[in-house]
Motif scaffolding. Structure first.
Motif, PDB file in Angstrom:
ATOM      1  N   CYS A  95       0.836  -1.214   0.000  1.00 43.27           N
ATOM      2  CA  CYS A  95       0.000   0.000   0.000  1.00 43.27           C
ATOM      3  C   CYS A  95       0.864   1.256   0.000  1.00 43.27           C
ATOM      4  O   CYS A  95       0.652   2.185  -0.799  1.00 43.27           O
ATOM      5  CB  CYS A  95      -0.916   0.007   1.223  1.00 43.27           C
ATOM      6  N   TYR A 434      -5.056   4.080   1.488  1.00 44.17           N
ATOM      7  CA  TYR A 434      -4.804   3.407   0.214  1.00 44.17           C
ATOM      8  C   TYR A 434      -6.110   2.905  -0.408  1.00 44.17           C
ATOM      9  O   TYR A 434      -6.288   2.981  -1.635  1.00 44.17           O
ATOM     10  CB  TYR A 434      -3.834   2.234   0.369  1.00 44.17           C
ATOM     11  N   GLN A 458      -3.881  -6.097  -5.099  1.00 45.14           N
ATOM     12  CA  GLN A 458      -4.545  -4.897  -4.619  1.00 45.14           C
ATOM     13  C   GLN A 458      -5.958  -4.835  -5.199  1.00 45.14           C
ATOM     14  O   GLN A 458      -6.175  -5.223  -6.348  1.00 45.14           O
ATOM     15  CB  GLN A 458      -3.761  -3.641  -5.038  1.00 45.14           C
ATOM     16  N   ALA A 462      -4.603  -4.272   0.958  1.00 48.95           N
ATOM     17  CA  ALA A 462      -4.977  -3.165   1.844  1.00 48.95           C
ATOM     18  C   ALA A 462      -6.025  -3.594   2.860  1.00 48.95           C
ATOM     19  O   ALA A 462      -5.911  -3.277   4.055  1.00 48.95           O
ATOM     20  CB  ALA A 462      -5.495  -1.987   1.021  1.00 48.95           C
TER      21      ALA A 462
END
Length: 533
Positions: A95, A434, A458, A462
């Motif tokens: 992140c 993030y 991602q 996160a």
């Protein structure tokens, strides 16, 4: 949300390693359009940045305090907990890396929270993170004096504390490159120490020791150590094994940190688009390797139920006397190495204090740039040092003199308990920033291919890191709620941050009438990015 003052004196970081960033913060409702100039200079080289995290994260915890979770959970639980928490740190690193490489500004993640989530949350996060670093600094000075007692207690505590503070002042007041250079060599000493201890463990376990004992993984076997490799803690059977694992995981969360220290230096890094990706990649791998291998080593050198190790947890010994490594050396009748380890750990503690000094001053500087601390703290010298922010860290370092009295030491311990989980909470908020950053890019139609550095999994990373960090904050002292373990004072100072953080957040939100930043209004520091593109 950010504008650049285009000035003839401002040079791009890409062309000048000593460039000055000029910034106008413009949350008009909060800053009243006041002009705040970032005058720091990009003087930290790639090698400085890569070792910065090691300076603040590898110290007495990895070399000495790691014995505590070993006695509570045994070698297997310790290893599993360290591996598991390293995955959390890796997710957290992903992140930070994407955001910081894209927007390498001074004190980045505090300002990211301000611009991507809510100015009130940025204020809250910045101040609790600053207090974490500011109170850790005097503790490192205290630790230095304790490590020194391994050899002698004749040196006055006040005199040594004063000498350390003077050294930190010199390294942090002159120019950032002096700090970077000093930290590079000090951190290199930590790397050498850790590699040396890993190598030492390998050689002695295969029989290269005065006793010619080829003990291998003897202490991982229940045939040699009852209950190994999983120890029972606060109970028996499955309940005891669960508490043993939980104790190791909580200790891992307190011991294994790092990438956020790299991020703080982004605004002072030379050629950040090249420097920062390399730093994030190497730092997290190096840290994970050291901590995971360290967990294997201590569980191999000493049985988790060793009487001396258990006693050292209850009554800590001076210096590295409580270190599982040193106890392993004593079991093997090795007499010289403990002194070498103590000397290198002493330099590690000095390095950690030096890093806290630097990080704390930059957090204050970032808060001042965003109008969340007095403007005076954003003032820099001609060499790019935020002079008044450094002065504040000097004042906090003076808390180390409280160790000369028993009551003062008690107060310092209360402060440590109060803020020990604050850094973990701040990292959870960074993951939240993030998540908002990722959603804003998707909403605004910005492809991820525009990111100069992209990571895997991602935004799952996160969410995973955010949830794990928040869980640890709430269960940090869960044993207080077990029958017979309640302690009111410990409860207040362990969970006080869960009261302080909401007060800071809602207090700032009420006073400044802030709102959560709409995803469509997030501007990703567009103008500042032009300085590095």
């Amino acid at each position: 949300m950010q504008e650049i003052i285009h000035d003839e004196d401002v040079k791009s970081p890409k062309t000048s390693g000593s460039s000055v960033h000029s910034v106008v913060s413009s949350h008009s409702s909060i800053h009243d359009n006041s002009r705040l100039v970032d005058e720091t200079r990009r003087s930290l080289k790639s090698r400085h940045i890569s070792l910065l995290a090691i300076g603040g994260t590898i110290g007495t915890l990895l070399f000495v305090q790691i014995g505590t979770p070993l006695t509570q959970g045994g070698p297997a639980n310790l290893l599993i907990a360290f591996v598991l928490w390293c995955t959390v740190i890796l997710a957290f690193n992903n992140c930070l890396a994407e955001m910081v490489v894209y927007m390498p500004i001074s004190s980045p993640f505090i300002r990211f929270i301000d611009h991507f989530v809510d100015p009130a949350l940025g204020f809250c996060t910045g101040w609790i993170y600053f207090l974490t670093q500011a109170t850790a600094l005097p503790f490192e000075i205290v630790a230095f004096n304790i490590i020194l007692r391994y050899w002698t207690d004749k040196i006055p505590v006040a005199a040594m504390s004063a000498a350390l503070i003077v050294a930190y002042i010199f390294l942090n007041f002159v120019a950032v490159r002096f700090y970077g250079e000093s930290e590079f060599w000090l951190s290199m000493g930590k790397v050498i120490l850790m590699i040396g201890l890993i190598a030492f463990t390998f050689f002695v376990m295969v029989g290269v020791n005065p006793l010619h004992d080829k003990f291998g993984f003897r202490y991982w076997s229940s045939d040699s150590v009852p209950g190994a490799p999983f120890a029972e803690y606060l109970g028996t059977g499955p309940v005891g094994h669960f508490h043993g694992f939980a104790a190791c995981l909580i200790q891992a969360a307190l011991i294994i940190v790092g990438p956020d220290y790299v991020a703080i230096a982004a605004g002072e890094a030379e050629d950040p688009r090249k420097t920062m990706p390399r730093a994030f990649r190497t730092t997290v791998h190096r840290l994970a390797g050291f901590f995971i291998l360290g967990a294997i080593c201590v569980g191999t050198l000493v049985p988790y139920n060793d009487p001396d190790l258990v006693e050292s947890v209850i009554n800590p010994r001076p210096g590295v006397g409580a270190s599982p490594y040193v106890m392993g050396m004593a079991r093997l009748k090795i007499k010289v190495l403990p002194h070498i380890v103590n000397a290198l750990v002493l330099s590690s503690v000095f390095s950690a204090g030096n890093t806290y000094f630097y990080i704390g001053s930059r957090i204050l500087f970032g808060l001042a740039l965003e109008g969340k601390a007095p403007k005076l703290l954003a003032k820099c010298t001609k060499r790019g040092v935020p002079i008044y922010s450094v002065v504040v860290m000097v004042l906090f370092s003076l808390l180390a003199f409280m160790q000369v009295s028993e009551r003062g030491t008690l107060v310092l311990n209360w402060l440590l308990n109060l803020l020990s989980s604050a850094g973990i909470l701040a990292r959870a908020f960074i993951c939240l920033a993030y998540i908002r950053f990722h959603k804003a890019m998707k909403l605004q139609g910005i492809p991820r291919t525009e990111l100069p550095y992209r990571t895997y999994l991602q935004p799952f990373s996160a969410y995973y890191a955010c949830v794990a960090l928040l869980v640890i904050v709430f269960v940090y002292q869960y044993t207080l709620f077990l029958k017979g373990h309640w302690n009111t004072v410990t409860f207040i100072f362990s969970y006080g941050i869960l009261v302080i953080a909401p007060i800071l957040y809602f207090g700032y939100k009420w006073w400044h009438k802030t709102k959560i930043v709409p995803l469509e209004d997030i501007r990703f520091f567009d103008e500042e990015r032009k300085l590095v593109e």
